[in-house]
Design a protein around this motif. Structure first.
Motif, PDB file in Angstrom:
ATOM      1  N   PRO A   1       0.844  -1.256  -0.107  1.00 46.40           N
ATOM      2  CA  PRO A   1      -0.098  -0.120  -0.157  1.00 46.40           C
ATOM      3  C   PRO A   1       0.789   1.491  -0.017  1.00 46.40           C
ATOM      4  O   PRO A   1       0.352   2.454  -0.642  1.00 46.40           O
ATOM      5  CB  PRO A   1      -0.842  -0.291   1.332  1.00 46.40           C
ATOM      6  CG  PRO A   1      -0.233  -1.228   1.914  1.00 46.40           C
ATOM      7  CD  PRO A   1       0.434  -2.021   0.998  1.00 46.40           C
TER       8      PRO A   1
ATOM      9  N   PHE B   1      -6.844 -10.236   5.049  1.00 45.14           N
ATOM     10  CA  PHE B   1      -7.327 -10.312   6.276  1.00 45.14           C
ATOM     11  C   PHE B   1      -6.764  -9.338   7.495  1.00 45.14           C
ATOM     12  O   PHE B   1      -5.827  -8.448   6.749  1.00 45.14           O
ATOM     13  CB  PHE B   1      -7.090 -11.876   6.674  1.00 45.14           C
ATOM     14  CG  PHE B   1      -8.293 -12.739   6.247  1.00 45.14           C
ATOM     15  CD1 PHE B   1      -9.301 -13.043   6.733  1.00 45.14           C
ATOM     16  CD2 PHE B   1      -7.963 -13.365   4.900  1.00 45.14           C
ATOM     17  CE1 PHE B   1     -10.441 -13.710   6.226  1.00 45.14           C
ATOM     18  CE2 PHE B   1      -8.947 -14.313   4.216  1.00 45.14           C
ATOM     19  CZ  PHE B   1     -10.056 -14.531   4.925  1.00 45.14           C
TER      20      PHE B   1
ATOM     21  N   THR C   1      -3.955 -10.048   8.635  1.00 41.22           N
ATOM     22  CA  THR C   1      -2.252  -9.620   8.255  1.00 41.22           C
ATOM     23  C   THR C   1      -2.122  -8.610   7.510  1.00 41.22           C
ATOM     24  O   THR C   1      -0.966  -7.862   7.569  1.00 41.22           O
ATOM     25  CB  THR C   1      -2.038 -10.780   7.502  1.00 41.22           C
ATOM     26  OG1 THR C   1      -2.649 -12.104   7.828  1.00 41.22           O
ATOM     27  CG2 THR C   1      -0.488 -11.303   7.340  1.00 41.22           C
ATOM     28  N   THR C   2      -2.997  -8.059   6.396  1.00 41.35           N
ATOM     29  CA  THR C   2      -2.831  -7.145   5.594  1.00 41.35           C
ATOM     30  C   THR C   2      -3.297  -5.721   6.134  1.00 41.35           C
ATOM     31  O   THR C   2      -2.806  -4.517   5.909  1.00 41.35           O
ATOM     32  CB  THR C   2      -3.223  -7.429   4.256  1.00 41.35           C
ATOM     33  OG1 THR C   2      -3.093  -8.657   3.881  1.00 41.35           O
ATOM     34  CG2 THR C   2      -2.903  -6.630   3.265  1.00 41.35           C
TER      35      THR C   2
ATOM     36  N   PRO D   1      -3.268  -3.996   8.937  1.00 45.08           N
ATOM     37  CA  PRO D   1      -2.432  -3.124   9.569  1.00 45.08           C
ATOM     38  C   PRO D   1      -1.289  -2.396   8.784  1.00 45.08           C
ATOM     39  O   PRO D   1      -1.220  -1.060   8.771  1.00 45.08           O
ATOM     40  CB  PRO D   1      -1.329  -3.951  10.470  1.00 45.08           C
ATOM     41  CG  PRO D   1      -2.219  -5.076  10.764  1.00 45.08           C
ATOM     42  CD  PRO D   1      -2.905  -5.472   9.479  1.00 45.08           C
ATOM     43  N   SER D   2      -1.136  -2.788   7.526  1.00 46.51           N
ATOM     44  CA  SER D   2      -0.394  -2.245   6.506  1.00 46.51           C
ATOM     45  C   SER D   2      -1.138  -0.859   5.804  1.00 46.51           C
ATOM     46  O   SER D   2      -0.615   0.143   5.715  1.00 46.51           O
ATOM     47  CB  SER D   2       0.057  -2.953   5.400  1.00 46.51           C
ATOM     48  OG  SER D   2       0.703  -4.334   5.923  1.00 46.51           O
TER      49      SER D   2
ATOM     50  N   VAL E   1      -1.204   1.546   8.560  1.00 48.39           N
ATOM     51  CA  VAL E   1      -0.198   2.766   8.740  1.00 48.39           C
ATOM     52  C   VAL E   1      -0.082   3.527   7.476  1.00 48.39           C
ATOM     53  O   VAL E   1       0.397   4.817   7.783  1.00 48.39           O
ATOM     54  CB  VAL E   1       1.063   1.763   8.599  1.00 48.39           C
ATOM     55  CG1 VAL E   1       2.283   2.666   8.986  1.00 48.39           C
ATOM     56  CG2 VAL E   1       1.169   0.838  10.136  1.00 48.39           C
ATOM     57  N   THR E   2      -0.486   3.037   6.445  1.00 45.67           N
ATOM     58  CA  THR E   2      -0.453   3.874   5.231  1.00 45.67           C
ATOM     59  C   THR E   2      -1.298   4.989   5.439  1.00 45.67           C
ATOM     60  O   THR E   2      -1.115   6.173   5.310  1.00 45.67           O
ATOM     61  CB  THR E   2      -0.749   3.033   3.941  1.00 45.67           C
ATOM     62  OG1 THR E   2       0.002   1.843   3.976  1.00 45.67           O
ATOM     63  CG2 THR E   2      -0.457   3.711   2.490  1.00 45.67           C
TER      64      THR E   2
ATOM     65  N   ARG F   1      -0.199   7.397   7.597  1.00 49.34           N
ATOM     66  CA  ARG F   1       1.097   8.404   6.878  1.00 49.34           C
ATOM     67  C   ARG F   1       0.289   9.503   5.961  1.00 49.34           C
ATOM     68  O   ARG F   1       0.702  10.515   6.094  1.00 49.34           O
ATOM     69  CB  ARG F   1       1.786   7.617   6.336  1.00 49.34           C
ATOM     70  CG  ARG F   1       3.156   8.318   5.676  1.00 49.34           C
ATOM     71  CD  ARG F   1       4.345   7.575   5.594  1.00 49.34           C
ATOM     72  NE  ARG F   1       5.177   8.057   4.633  1.00 49.34           N
ATOM     73  CZ  ARG F   1       5.933   7.480   3.768  1.00 49.34           C
ATOM     74  NH1 ARG F   1       6.252   6.429   4.091  1.00 49.34           N
ATOM     75  NH2 ARG F   1       6.743   8.137   3.055  1.00 49.34           N
TER      76      ARG F   1
ATOM     77  N   VAL G   1      -0.773 -11.230  13.953  1.00 47.00           N
ATOM     78  CA  VAL G   1      -1.118  -9.752  14.241  1.00 47.00           C
ATOM     79  C   VAL G   1      -2.199  -9.907  15.591  1.00 47.00           C
ATOM     80  O   VAL G   1      -2.006  -9.368  16.538  1.00 47.00           O
ATOM     81  CB  VAL G   1      -1.945  -9.412  13.167  1.00 47.00           C
ATOM     82  CG1 VAL G   1      -2.781  -7.903  13.576  1.00 47.00           C
ATOM     83  CG2 VAL G   1      -1.188  -8.902  12.082  1.00 47.00           C
TER      84      VAL G   1
ATOM     85  N   ASN H   1       0.489  -8.868  17.637  1.00 47.12           N
ATOM     86  CA  ASN H   1       1.405  -7.636  17.548  1.00 47.12           C
ATOM     87  C   ASN H   1       0.673  -6.216  17.831  1.00 47.12           C
ATOM     88  O   ASN H   1      -0.413  -6.033  17.137  1.00 47.12           O
ATOM     89  CB  ASN H   1       1.824  -7.294  15.989  1.00 47.12           C
ATOM     90  CG  ASN H   1       2.975  -6.116  15.893  1.00 47.12           C
ATOM     91  OD1 ASN H   1       2.577  -5.014  16.289  1.00 47.12           O
ATOM     92  ND2 ASN H   1       3.485  -6.391  14.780  1.00 47.12           N
TER      93      ASN H   1
ATOM     94  N   LYS I   1       1.295  -3.099  18.510  1.00 51.79           N
ATOM     95  CA  LYS I   1       1.339  -1.938  17.546  1.00 51.79           C
ATOM     96  C   LYS I   1       0.370  -2.022  16.291  1.00 51.79           C
ATOM     97  O   LYS I   1      -0.211  -1.109  15.757  1.00 51.79           O
ATOM     98  CB  LYS I   1       2.653  -1.610  17.089  1.00 51.79           C
ATOM     99  CG  LYS I   1       3.466  -1.139  18.288  1.00 51.79           C
ATOM    100  CD  LYS I   1       4.776  -0.708  17.888  1.00 51.79           C
ATOM    101  CE  LYS I   1       5.822  -0.274  19.027  1.00 51.79           C
ATOM    102  NZ  LYS I   1       6.704  -1.646  19.380  1.00 51.79           N
ATOM    103  N   ALA I   2       0.342  -3.221  15.673  1.00 49.47           N
ATOM    104  CA  ALA I   2      -0.499  -3.468  14.408  1.00 49.47           C
ATOM    105  C   ALA I   2      -1.864  -3.141  14.989  1.00 49.47           C
ATOM    106  O   ALA I   2      -2.689  -2.620  14.138  1.00 49.47           O
ATOM    107  CB  ALA I   2      -0.181  -4.739  13.979  1.00 49.47           C
TER     108      ALA I   2
ATOM    109  N   ALA J   1      -2.702   0.354  15.303  1.00 50.17           N
ATOM    110  CA  ALA J   1      -2.867   1.294  14.148  1.00 50.17           C
ATOM    111  C   ALA J   1      -4.180   0.844  13.424  1.00 50.17           C
ATOM    112  O   ALA J   1      -5.030   1.748  12.825  1.00 50.17           O
ATOM    113  CB  ALA J   1      -1.643   0.791  13.008  1.00 50.17           C
TER     114      ALA J   1
END
Ligand code: SF4
Lengths: 388, 89
Positions: free
Chosen positions: A119, A141, A143-144, A146-147, A150-151, A154, A199, A257, A259-260, A263
């Motif tokens: 992402p 799911f 797994t993805t 959190p990415s 975070v994106t 940002r 996660v 995780n 932090k994940a 987010a």
């Protein structure tokens, strides 16, 4: 990493399988691997062929590409076709058929559809194209998710105005619950999705052992991981235990995780319900962006048709995703439906059960084995190990 | 989609954006390490998914799993050996 090779030791695999054979004592056991990544490993390495024949691996709904209903693909295509839009997706999604066409077709017809690895690549495209609206097709799911989260954080921090997310993140736990509650499903245990667990941790799976009395073994993705996880499941059944065990401790911490999770919590909230291919509407089974992130929410920014579309009549992906039938039992498998010309989603993603069968050529052997009439003379009728 | 690749952290390159350089089977690339902030350093192995380091790979745990597996293999072999030796009448 040097120990990857060791996780593929064939001799060891065979010895583990003998142990599984001994512990299961010929009783027919159905073990569901929830994750499409596991399905992929199972067919790539021919694990079904080394497991004793009484162990039946049932493929679950854990391929995020496969479970997305057709209507959402149509919505994605509708966004991609809007003027001034760059539509960014993971490569897996390009070929997935919507009701009339796929993203690949949309691109051939002039839409700007690009595929990326992360992402964050989509955010970079937004940076580079300030005069375009860049939309990221977020699927996957826990797994993805959190990415994506975070994106988004940002994008918010950098005040990027021409970026938005079409959020289709789904949650594994409600899907497992739906399968456990489905009356036609008889399962003896589960292999938990290792990377989702990295996660969310172990605790969310506790209800499966406690309320449904089924073992859950959180599993890694190497061939030996899977075989060891099957062994641990069978051992639990044999010893009358029902627990959540962690075979994948080199990656999965019991708490996940944090932090994940944080987010995700900051950027997303549950949808009251979401449609899954094959499983229908499941409550609280997906995520959408929080109102604070409305600016980056493609569903708010663009008109989407939002129309529910029934699967094509020939398609039996729903039954495959529930584990009710095996891929080769679908009428169009390998004939009308192939990875080149997919009818259903399970044939598109390499983690889809149909594609996994097709690509690794297991189907002929498996079909042969399964079509022979199997009469188990040792087990009493309908006996599954320790009915609970 | 849900798979991850192991990589080894070489160095942090951009603190503000939480980027670190990692080596993934011979290829060096940047990944986002914000989800493991404060938990990892150069030399550590991490599992990477869609450009993000998601989990620290515990080498000791990996070796433990293998040891367990090998021991199980050996225990079973020993049992077979015993069986072969036993001469029940
Ligand atoms: S063969 Fe094609 S249509 Fe049939 S279940 Fe598989 S993906 Fe769906």
């Amino acid at each position: 990493m040097k120990f990857v090779d060791e996780f593929r030791d064939g001799d060891l695999a065979r010895r583990l399988c003998s142990e599984i054979d001994r512990l299961s004592r010929g009783q027919s056991l159905k073990i569901m691997e929830i994750c499409g990544g596991h399905t992929h490993t199972i067919y790539k390495h021919g694990i079904e062929d080394v497991l004793p024949p009484n162990i039946d691996m049932v493929h679950g709904p854990g391929c995020p590409v496969c479970v997305l209903p057709m209507g959402r693909i149509d919505d994605a295509i509708a966004i991609a076709r809007q003027p001034g839009v760059i539509f960014v997706t993971f490569g897996d999604m390009m070929r997935v058929p919507g009701s009339k066409s796929s993203l690949l077709d949309a691109r051939a017809e002039g839409a700007d559809v690009r595929f990326v690895y992360s992402p964050l690549d989509a955010l970079k495209i937004a940076h580079q194209n300030p005069d375009k609206q860049v939309v990221f097709f977020a699927i996957g799911f826990e797994t993805t998710a959190p990415s994506t989260a975070v994106t988004l954080l940002r994008a918010q921090a950098e005040k990027i105005k021409n970026f938005s997310v079409f959020c289709n993140h789904v949650l594994v736990i409600p899907a497992i619950q739906a399968i456990l509650d489905s009356p036609d499903m008889r399962l003896d245990g589960f292999l938990g999705p290792g990377h989702v667990c990295m996660v969310i941790g172990m605790r969310p799976f506790a209800f499966v052992a406690r309320d449904y009395r089924k073992p859950v073994v959180l599993s890694g993705f190497e061939p030996l991981d899977i075989i060891q996880s099957v062994y641990m499941t069978v051992k639990q059944l044999d010893e009358g235990r029902r627990e959540v065990e962690n075979q994948y401790a080199r990656v999965v911490r019991p708490e996940g995780n944090l932090k994940a999770l944080e987010a995700m919590e900051k950027t997303m909230e549950g949808r009251p319900f979401f449609e899954w291919r094959g499983l229908g509407f499941i409550s609280h089974s997906a995520l959408k962006l929080r109102p604070e992130f409305a600016e980056w929410d493609a569903e708010k920014r663009f008109e989407v048709p939002g129309i529910r579309v029934a699967d094509p009549p020939a398609c039996q992906c729903g039954e495959v995703l529930k584990g009710a039938i095996k891929p080769w039992e679908c009428k169009v498998f390998g004939t009308a439906c192939t990875p080149e010309t997919p009818i259903g989603t399970c044939m598109v993603s390499s983690e889809g059960a149909c594609a996994a069968y097709f690509n690794y050529g297991r189907f002929s052997l498996a079909a042969q084995r399964n079509r022979l009439p199997v009469i188990d003379l040792t087990a009493p009728t309908g006996a599954n190990l320790k009915d609970s | 989609m849900c798979l991850g690749i192991p990589g080894q952290i070489i160095e942090f390159v951009d603190d503000q954006n939480n980027l670190a350089r990692v080596e993934v089977s011979g290829v060096k690339r940047n990944v986002n390490v914000s989800l493991l902030r404060g938990e990892i350093g150069p030399g550590d192995w991490v599992l990477i998914h869609v450009g993000f380091a998601m989990s620290k790979l515990d080498e000791r745990e990996a070796q433990e799993t293998l040891k367990l597996l090998y021991e199980m293999g050996r225990a079973y072999q020993d049992e077979l050996l015993m069986l072969e030796k036993s001469q029940l009448e």
